[in-house]
Design a protein around this motif. Structure first.
Motif, short mmCIF file in Angstrom:
data_model
loop_
_atom_site.label_atom_id
_atom_site.label_comp_id
_atom_site.label_asym_id
_atom_site.label_seq_id
_atom_site.Cartn_x
_atom_site.Cartn_y
_atom_site.Cartn_z
N SER A 346 -13.09 38.49 82.01
CA SER A 346 -13.08 37.05 81.75
C SER A 346 -12.58 36.26 82.95
N CYS A 350 -14.55 33.48 85.32
CA CYS A 350 -14.02 32.14 85.59
C CYS A 350 -14.11 31.77 87.06
N LEU A 425 -15.68 32.95 76.30
CA LEU A 425 -14.61 33.94 76.32
C LEU A 425 -13.56 33.58 75.28
N ASP A 427 -9.51 34.90 73.52
CA ASP A 427 -8.31 35.71 73.75
C ASP A 427 -7.65 36.15 72.45
N CYS A 468 -19.11 35.23 70.70
CA CYS A 468 -18.29 36.10 71.53
C CYS A 468 -17.31 36.85 70.62
N ARG A 472 -12.82 39.01 74.11
CA ARG A 472 -13.95 39.51 74.89
C ARG A 472 -14.54 38.41 75.77
N LEU A 473 -15.50 38.82 76.57
CA LEU A 473 -16.32 37.94 77.38
C LEU A 473 -17.77 38.14 77.00
#
Length: 540
Positions: A346, A350, A425, A427, A468, A472-473
């Motif tokens: 992730s 970015c 993405l 978290d 998503c 994950r990404l």
């Protein structure tokens, strides 16, 4: 204009085998094919630890692996001739070579001198804890192994502000030489005045030192033909030095000499202030690195909607060099702040798939780090680099409006077939973002090329919902782009057998021979080789 990607071409714990310049030279074309446009090379000159010095314990800046000094001719990375050949190989592949310049400290002096000094407090360099007294300092550098070649300049105590060791009493401390004063335009948030870092602290304002560093800089450019610089430890150096030195180097070279500096602070206002005083230098986006680190360690409690807040890439995207990791953030280093593996894909998305900043990929993340149980490479990184090189273009639209799920899109550009990308993405728990990729993509089928989400059909208005999984990404590309990408990925532009640590592996050599003889079986050959079979057995 094509997307650029810098590579930090080393990590701290590389083997001290004197072979790194050869490894990088051999990798030059492959790196260019993967989208690398510049390689930041490690410090090339002789350090105090000779063939084991990473390069930051600077002894002799004129010794690029040419003279028998500190127990070796070659540096940790190889000889002078191999260094120059590495630079030429990179440039021949269309990749810029950036030299790491470390001018703040010197170590490994050849002799001691008796000097009057004051001891100052470690946590407040403005406070004197012991008045003027004589110490014995390792401050005389005469470089007997070089015998005056390239420069007859010798360094003595007058060239430095101070040291951290009194050899007469065998006692450590921070000693400021009598008659010397610290530079003022340095970091003041830590230790009162953070001019002193380590070793013999170079007095950059002492005219003979400045003149010598100008002579050295011109010699270094003439000798190497470098395309630019990475500057070390800027927060410990008076700003006026590079305000003078760098323009002189550019005028002498007659070219831009792209330059990026390390000013290590989580405070973006400090970086902005430095750039305002040094408008032609870029800086590493340290605050963004710390956001990645915090997000990876927060167990889902980091607010992703603020991931880019108060970062240099937001305040000054043109001057920001973004990064996820570097040699100083590795385990065991003073600035250890390793982004946890689950978040690294992730974090790299970015910096690689957004328009702001010049991304710098870390060698240890591309190939793995040979320390602490061999920290593995980031598997998704070569694919992210390819997506950046080929498809991450056009207008960017952000959906940074949720603490746990964020996303953005790139619309693509005419003339770049298949360009455009959608990124989500998370978290914590899985999520989805309804995002606009542009009416030009209406009706297209987009595939999740990183992640395991279902295909997405773009609506007639250019909008779609992208999923998503938790923590994950997900990266989505158009059907046309994903088809080409899948073909390139199967043919392995970047593969485990291209790991530079294993260039001499006989299994690798046999695998490559089998691929050349049976190109139609390349995917199967490589798969079986990774499982431990040799290439000859597979081909047979």
């Amino acid at each position: 204009m094509d997307n650029g990607t810098m590579l930090q071409g080393f990590s701290w714990y590389l083997p001290a085998d004197g072979a790194h310049w050869r490894r990088l030279a051999k990798s030059a074309q492959r790196l260019a094919d993967e989208g690398v446009t510049a390689v930041w090379l490690p410090p090339a000159y002789k350090g105090q630890a000779g063939g084991f010095d990473v390069g930051y314990g600077v002894y002799d800046t004129y010794d690029l692996g040419e003279f028998d000094q500190k127990g070796t001719v070659a540096t940790k990375y190889g000889t002078k001739d191999e260094y120059l050949a590495c630079i030429r190989a990179l440039q021949a592949a269309g990749v810029q070579a950036l030299g790491d310049v470390v001018l703040n400290q010197r170590m490994g002096a050849d002799a001691t001198e008796d000097v009057v000094a004051r001891e100052v407090a470690a946590n407040d360099r403005n406070r004197v804890v012991a008045g003027p007294h004589k110490i014995r300092a390792w401050t005389r550098f005469c470089f007997p192994g070089r015998r005056g070649r390239y420069s007859a300049f010798t360094w003595d105590w007058r060239c430095f502000h101070g040291v951290d060791w009194d050899d007469a009493t065998r006692r450590g401390g921070i000693y400021l030489f009598d008659g010397k004063s610290r530079d003022n335009e340095v970091d003041h948030d830590d230790n009162g005045n953070y001019d002193y870092l380590m070793g013999c602290d170079v007095d950059l304002s002492y005219p003979p030192v400045y003149d010598e560093l100008v002579r050295w800089g011109k010699w270094y450019l003439d000798t190497t033909g470098l395309d630019g610089f990475r500057f070390d430890a800027l927060k410990h150096m008076g700003r006026e030095f590079y305000q003078r030195w760098l323009p002189e180097m550019r005028d002498y070279a007659g070219r831009e000499l792209f330059s990026v500096g390390e000013y290590w602070t989580p405070r973006v206002d400090e970086l902005v202030s430095y750039i305002n005083d040094m408008p032609t230098m870029s800086l590493f986006d340290v605050p963004l690195h710390y956001h990645f680190y915090s997000a990876s360690c927060s167990n889902g409690d980091f607010d992703l909607s603020k991931l880019f807040d108060r970062t240099l890439s937001t305040w000054n995207p043109v001057r920001a060099v973004t990064f996820v990791e570097n040699h100083d953030t590795q385990p065991g280093q003073a600035l250890q702040s390793l982004v946890l593996p689950w978040f690294k894909p992730s974090a790299y998305a970015c910096i690689l798939l957004r328009e702001a900043g010049y991304p710098c990929v870390f060698y240890g993340d591309l190939y793995g780090m040979p320390n602490d149980g061999n920290i593995p490479a980031v598997v998704e990184l070569p694919l992210l680099m390819e997506i950046r090189r080929r498809f991450a273009y056009g207008r960017q639209r952000d959906w940074l409006d949720d603490a746990d799920t964020i996303g953005w899109t790139r619309e693509g550009e005419r003339g770049r077939e298949g360009s455009g990308v959608a990124v989500v993405l998370t978290d914590r728990a899985g999520g989805a973002k309804r995002m606009l990729v542009g009416e030009g993509h209406a009706g297209e089928l987009w595939h999740c090329v990183i992640g395991e989400e279902k295909d997405v059909r773009i609506g007639s208005d250019g909008w779609a919902e992208f999923d998503c999984g938790g923590g994950r990404l997900s990266v989505y590309l158009s059907d046309a782009a994903a088809g080409v990408l899948e073909h390139d990925w199967v043919n392995a532009i970047h593969t485990p057998d291209a790991d530079p640590y294993t260039d001499d592996d006989p299994v690798r050599a046999e695998t490559e021979e089998a691929v050349r003889e049976h190109p139609e079986l390349e995917g199967e050959v490589r798969r079986l080789a990774r499982e431990g079979l040799d290439g000859e057995g597979v081909a047979g």
